[in-house]
Design a protein around this motif. Structure first.
Motif, PDB file in Angstrom:
ATOM      1  N   ARG A  18       0.205   6.304   8.514  1.00 45.59           N
ATOM      2  CA  ARG A  18      -0.367   4.993   8.213  1.00 45.59           C
ATOM      3  C   ARG A  18      -1.056   5.082   6.865  1.00 45.59           C
ATOM      4  NH1 ARG A  18      -5.030   1.939   8.534  1.00 45.59           N
ATOM      5  NH2 ARG A  18      -4.770  -0.212   9.273  1.00 45.59           N
ATOM      6  N   CYS A  19      -0.723   4.139   5.977  1.00 47.96           N
ATOM      7  CA  CYS A  19      -1.273   4.141   4.624  1.00 47.96           C
ATOM      8  C   CYS A  19      -2.118   2.896   4.403  1.00 47.96           C
ATOM      9  CB  CYS A  19      -0.156   4.172   3.587  1.00 47.96           C
ATOM     10  SG  CYS A  19       1.016   5.532   3.784  1.00 47.96           S
ATOM     11  N   ASP A  20      -3.299   3.097   3.818  1.00 44.14           N
ATOM     12  CA  ASP A  20      -4.106   1.957   3.398  1.00 44.14           C
ATOM     13  C   ASP A  20      -4.235   1.995   1.877  1.00 44.14           C
ATOM     14  OD1 ASP A  20      -5.978   3.944   2.817  1.00 44.14           O
ATOM     15  OD2 ASP A  20      -7.143   3.587   4.646  1.00 44.14           O
ATOM     16  N   THR A  65       0.787  -1.232   0.000  1.00 45.95           N
ATOM     17  CA  THR A  65       0.000   0.000   0.000  1.00 45.95           C
ATOM     18  C   THR A  65       0.821   1.286   0.000  1.00 45.95           C
ATOM     19  OG1 THR A  65      -0.195  -0.305   2.402  1.00 45.95           O
ATOM     20  CG2 THR A  65      -2.090  -0.958   1.058  1.00 45.95           C
ATOM     21  N   CYS A  91      -2.603   7.937   2.621  1.00 47.64           N
ATOM     22  CA  CYS A  91      -1.814   7.955   3.851  1.00 47.64           C
ATOM     23  C   CYS A  91      -2.375   9.019   4.785  1.00 47.64           C
ATOM     24  CB  CYS A  91      -0.351   8.273   3.556  1.00 47.64           C
ATOM     25  SG  CYS A  91       0.522   7.002   2.624  1.00 47.64           S
ATOM     26  N   ASP A 141      -3.827  -6.616   7.466  1.00 46.55           N
ATOM     27  CA  ASP A 141      -4.777  -5.927   6.600  1.00 46.55           C
ATOM     28  C   ASP A 141      -4.092  -5.222   5.433  1.00 46.55           C
ATOM     29  OD1 ASP A 141      -3.464  -3.952   7.954  1.00 46.55           O
ATOM     30  OD2 ASP A 141      -5.267  -2.934   8.690  1.00 46.55           O
ATOM     31  N   ARG A 142      -2.763  -5.415   5.310  1.00 49.36           N
ATOM     32  CA  ARG A 142      -1.925  -4.858   4.244  1.00 49.36           C
ATOM     33  C   ARG A 142      -1.693  -3.354   4.388  1.00 49.36           C
ATOM     34  NH1 ARG A 142      -1.393  -8.403  -0.091  1.00 49.36           N
ATOM     35  NH2 ARG A 142      -1.204  -6.759  -1.660  1.00 49.36           N
ATOM     36  N   ALA A 143      -2.212  -2.740   5.439  1.00 48.09           N
ATOM     37  CA  ALA A 143      -1.919  -1.330   5.695  1.00 48.09           C
ATOM     38  C   ALA A 143      -0.462  -1.184   6.107  1.00 48.09           C
ATOM     39  CB  ALA A 143      -2.835  -0.783   6.786  1.00 48.09           C
ATOM     40  N   THR A 144       0.108  -0.016   5.839  1.00 48.92           N
ATOM     41  CA  THR A 144       1.527   0.238   6.093  1.00 48.92           C
ATOM     42  C   THR A 144       1.686   1.346   7.126  1.00 48.92           C
ATOM     43  OG1 THR A 144       2.101  -0.345   3.817  1.00 48.92           O
ATOM     44  CG2 THR A 144       3.720   0.944   5.053  1.00 48.92           C
TER      45      THR A 144
END
Length: 203
Positions: A175-177, A118, A181, A135-138
């Motif tokens: 935090r990036c989804d 992401t 971000c 959840d693949r969020a960074t």
């Protein structure tokens, strides 16, 4: 004849393999994607994928002196790496899951990028962490220096343009989804401590 061609092919592959880093510390379950356990002194080439188990951790030292720690339950691929006395360092890593901490040595005109599902981070020299959740969020945290973080999820024409988030203060993060971000935020002491406990020391 086939065996000769195969041998030549293997020799050619070995000749063009590009070393990126060396394993300098290992604890718990840490291995290559093919299941071969990592050991101190192993030389890792571009294209290598590493993963760690529940209690695994591995510390890598790159040929330019930069250091990276792969924490437990993580998977990392060395996409590209080049460095030399006559050209700037160019590095690209893919963190598919888990947590890494990095201390990146400065490189004039060079780059160090970490991609996730992401986001992509870009630095020249700094100490920072990148974490990809289930959840693949960074989540990105900066300890020193500056990091630019840009979302890379799908985007439609109707969505406003997205710009990189610059992290330039100690313990600042984002935090990036799949969409975007967050604005820059200061991480709590508890969150910083949790990350540091998983990573251990970069020294």
């Amino acid at each position: 004849m086939k065996s000769v061609v195969l041998c030549l092919s293997l020799l050619s592959s070995a000749a063009f393999a590009q070393q990126a880093c060396e394993v300098v510390a290992v604890s718990g379950d840490a291995q290559r994607i093919d299941g071969k356990a990592l050991a101190v002194g192993d030389k890792l080439d571009v294209g290598t994928t590493l993963r760690t188990g529940t209690a695994g951790r591995v510390r890598l030292k790159f040929i330019d002196g930069s250091v990276l720690v792969l924490a437990d339950k993580s998977q990392l691929r060395i996409e590209s790496f080049s460095a030399g006395s006559t050209k700037p360092r160019e590095a690209e890593l893919l963190l598919e899951l888990g947590l890494i901490g990095q201390r990146v040595n400065p490189s004039v005109g060079g780059s160090w990028k970490v991609r996730t599902p992401t986001a992509v981070t870009a630095v020249r020299g700094t100490e920072f962490t990148v974490e990809v959740g289930d959840d693949r969020a960074t989540a990105v945290l900066v300890k020193t220096g500056e990091v630019d973080v840009e979302p890379i999820g799908p985007q439609t024409r109707s969505v406003k343009p997205r710009y990189p988030v610059r992290l330039a203060k100690t313990n600042s993060g984002t935090r990036c989804d799949a969409k975007d971000c967050s604005d820059v935020m200061t991480w709590t002491a508890d969150k910083v401590q949790r990350v540091e406990q998983r990573l251990g020391s970069l020294d």
